[in-house]
Design a protein around this motif. Structure first.
Motif, PDB file in Angstrom:
ATOM      1  N   UNK A 193       0.907  -1.246   0.068  1.00  0.00           N
ATOM      2  CA  UNK A 193      -0.074  -0.110   0.197  1.00  0.00           C
ATOM      3  C   UNK A 193       0.807   1.016  -0.046  1.00  0.00           C
ATOM      4  N   UNK A 194       1.950   1.259   0.970  1.00  0.00           N
ATOM      5  CA  UNK A 194       2.585   2.479   1.100  1.00  0.00           C
ATOM      6  C   UNK A 194       3.653   2.727   0.087  1.00  0.00           C
ATOM      7  N   UNK A 195       4.357   1.580  -0.291  1.00  0.00           N
ATOM      8  CA  UNK A 195       5.633   1.566  -1.149  1.00  0.00           C
ATOM      9  C   UNK A 195       5.170   1.496  -2.711  1.00  0.00           C
ATOM     10  N   UNK A 196       4.271   0.727  -2.884  1.00  0.00           N
ATOM     11  CA  UNK A 196       4.029   0.361  -4.557  1.00  0.00           C
ATOM     12  C   UNK A 196       2.806   1.187  -4.772  1.00  0.00           C
ATOM     13  N   UNK A 197       1.722   1.260  -4.234  1.00  0.00           N
ATOM     14  CA  UNK A 197       0.496   2.007  -4.618  1.00  0.00           C
ATOM     15  C   UNK A 197       0.828   3.646  -4.316  1.00  0.00           C
ATOM     16  N   UNK A 198       1.171   3.942  -3.169  1.00  0.00           N
ATOM     17  CA  UNK A 198       1.490   5.537  -2.775  1.00  0.00           C
ATOM     18  C   UNK A 198       2.734   5.790  -3.794  1.00  0.00           C
ATOM     19  N   UNK A 199       3.577   4.904  -3.913  1.00  0.00           N
ATOM     20  CA  UNK A 199       5.141   5.336  -4.655  1.00  0.00           C
ATOM     21  C   UNK A 199       4.742   5.551  -5.903  1.00  0.00           C
ATOM     22  N   UNK A 200       3.783   4.715  -6.536  1.00  0.00           N
ATOM     23  CA  UNK A 200       3.191   5.124  -8.156  1.00  0.00           C
ATOM     24  C   UNK A 200       2.517   6.216  -8.065  1.00  0.00           C
ATOM     25  N   UNK A 201       1.571   6.537  -7.340  1.00  0.00           N
ATOM     26  CA  UNK A 201       0.740   7.611  -7.084  1.00  0.00           C
ATOM     27  C   UNK A 201       1.532   9.153  -7.142  1.00  0.00           C
ATOM     28  N   UNK A 202       2.308   9.090  -5.949  1.00  0.00           N
ATOM     29  CA  UNK A 202       3.309  10.441  -5.932  1.00  0.00           C
ATOM     30  C   UNK A 202       4.172  10.451  -6.951  1.00  0.00           C
ATOM     31  N   UNK A 203       4.556   9.445  -7.632  1.00  0.00           N
ATOM     32  CA  UNK A 203       5.692   9.667  -8.681  1.00  0.00           C
ATOM     33  C   UNK A 203       4.973  10.089 -10.098  1.00  0.00           C
ATOM     34  N   UNK A 204       3.799   9.822 -10.253  1.00  0.00           N
ATOM     35  CA  UNK A 204       3.113  10.367 -11.130  1.00  0.00           C
ATOM     36  C   UNK A 204       2.611  11.665 -11.166  1.00  0.00           C
ATOM     37  N   UNK A 205       2.821  12.162 -10.030  1.00  0.00           N
ATOM     38  CA  UNK A 205       2.606  13.825  -9.768  1.00  0.00           C
ATOM     39  C   UNK A 205       3.731  14.481  -9.079  1.00  0.00           C
ATOM     40  N   UNK A 206       4.909  13.924  -9.150  1.00  0.00           N
ATOM     41  CA  UNK A 206       6.113  14.708  -8.480  1.00  0.00           C
ATOM     42  C   UNK A 206       7.432  14.029  -9.240  1.00  0.00           C
ATOM     43  N   UNK A 207       7.830  14.850 -10.214  1.00  0.00           N
ATOM     44  CA  UNK A 207       9.061  14.598 -11.103  1.00  0.00           C
ATOM     45  C   UNK A 207      10.280  14.924 -10.040  1.00  0.00           C
ATOM     46  N   UNK A 208      10.909  14.173  -9.451  1.00  0.00           N
ATOM     47  CA  UNK A 208      12.197  14.745  -8.628  1.00  0.00           C
ATOM     48  C   UNK A 208      13.397  14.656  -9.431  1.00  0.00           C
TER      49      UNK A 208
END
Length: 459
Positions: A193-208
């Protein structure tokens, strides 16, 4: 003017640190030291004349535990990046996973390493790999950092022999075997939940983007990503710093476990040797030497140039260590104000269901004073006399407390500054990635714990 009520003191500290670091953009080290002094002056628990010494003491206490590891981690980070060792490990990982699933290799490594090794040290070792993977793929850095953080902090919060859940299990008298098994069962869906799902979600909105950190330039990292594998160190030599650090630190954990079950004697040869080599200061120094020698070998540097490069990395590490220690001083001064005891006493009498009470007590103390360890141990001490009233197995209380102690890492947690500085993130990015992540780990972990306790009460 000094206040008796620690909630007022906490509020003052919160306003000051946000004003300095967010609104005025004061450098983190200076802002945190000023905030620590203001909190010390505002609390009646610390005499005004003692505030400078308490501030220095909190700074020094944190520096004692993280100073050498952070400095050595800076050497490891720079030399593993510059020698191509990090790039070589990433390519080895990617040989086992599809390109679009390469983040799973980082998550798996972080979760496994975080069981015998403190999370801070795991992040020191894996951050260069995340950077190298970002350079190689050109994308998904937020996902890489998130999965490393999620797997590491989840293992650190739920699975013994990691010190936090180990101490809570011992305090509550819970069998360690059961704690390990249930801890793994809670950790796996929590990481998803935290690493895969949230990770993909925040990655799609935050280009670091990649930024210079630990003395390693973006251009150099990208150049190594294009280098032929034949021009990089072998897998074993590249991974030797990580292998050394993990084996040495794990030796201490293993020997301690064998002493607990009576196979070895406390104070014996094995205990003495493992306590020495398994200390993070020694283990990471050995790892830094291995990484530095690989750098010297593969780049064919003159000794003076090599020495200058190591000094450059130590300068970067010194800045990171100073900020981290200042964060520790701020958290320590908040703890000195009595906020932890106040929260614990207040929540103890509210009549919240026991599992939820363990979670809420640990979470509130964690947010207020920053230390997950203090939050876990305080909550365990409060609920220990009540464990007999549980209608489910007490192992679920260990999980609930572990979940609460993980929540909302922010300015008063040294881990926040380690992730920010070592990962090359801005404050805003750190909140969106790390603070949000630790909160999701906490809530998801408690939800999984509660569901499991209803399905398999084991009472």
């Amino acid at each position: 003017m000094a206040f008796e009520n620690p909630v007022i003191v906490f509020g003052i500290g919160l306003v000051v640190v946000v004003a300095l670091l967010v609104w005025l953009r004061v450098p983190a080290f200076i802002g945190l030291i000023i905030a620590t002094v203001v909190v010390g002056a505002a609390t009646a628990e610390v005499p005004l004349a003692d505030v400078p010494a308490e501030t220095a003491g909190g700074f020094g206490e944190t520096m004692t535990s993280v100073g050498i590891p952070i400095l050595m981690a800076a050497v490891i980070g720079k030399t593993m990046m510059e020698s191509g060792a990090a790039e070589r490990i990433v390519r080895w990982f990617q040989s086992f996973t599809p390109d679009d699933k390469s983040y799973l290799a980082l998550g798996g490594a972080s979760g496994v390493l975080a069981i015998p090794v403190f999370f801070d040290n795991v992040f020191f070792l894996l951050a260069p790999l995340a950077r190298s993977m970002r350079a190689r793929t050109g994308r998904d850095y937020a996902l890489f950092i998130t999965i490393v953080g999620a797997a590491g902090v989840t293992a650190h919060g739920f699975v013994p022999p990691t010190p936090g859940p180990l101490a809570v299990a011992l305090e509550l008298g819970v069998d360690l075997g059961a704690t390990i098994l249930v801890g793994i069962a809670v950790a796996l869906p929590t990481v998803f939940v935290s690493g895969v799902l949230y990770g993909k979600w925040i990655n799609s909105r935050l280009d670091v983007p990649l930024r210079e950190t630990m003395g390693s330039s973006v251009e150099r990292v990208e150049e190594l990503a294009d280098r032929p594998t034949s021009k990089l160190p072998g897998v074993f030599e590249a991974a030797l710093p990580i292998i050394l650090a993990v084996m040495l630190i794990a030796s201490n954990t293993t020997v301690d476990s064998l002493i607990d079950v009576g196979f070895l004697v406390e104070g014996g040869v094995a205990d003495t040797v493992s306590s020495f080599v398994g200390d993070a200061n020694i283990a990471l120094t050995a790892a830094a030497l291995a990484a530095a020698i690989t750098y010297l070998r593969w780049e064919s540097l003159e000794r003076e140039v090599w020495s200058d490069e190591l000094v450059d990395s130590l300068q970067s590490g010194g800045h990171i260590a100073a900020i981290t220690a200042a964060g520790g001083a701020f958290g320590g001064m908040l703890a000195a104000s009595g906020i932890g005891d106040f929260i614990a006493t207040t929540l103890e009498g509210l009549g919240i269901p026991l599992l939820a009470a363990g979670f809420v007590i640990a979470a509130t103390i964690r947010i207020a004073q920053g230390s997950a360890t203090v939050a876990l141990l305080t909550a365990a001490g409060i609920v220990a006399p009540l464990v007999g009233d549980l209608t489910v197995h007490p192992v679920y209380m260990v999980m609930a407390i572990g979940a609460g102690g993980t929540i909302f890492s922010w300015y008063n947690d040294s881990g926040f500054w380690i992730v920010k500085e070592i990962g090359g993130l801005t404050q805003e990015e750190t909140f969106k990635i790390w603070t949000a992540l630790t909160t999701i780990v906490s809530i998801a972990g408690f939800a999984v714990t509660f569901i499991m306790s209803q399905l398999f009460p084991m009472a």
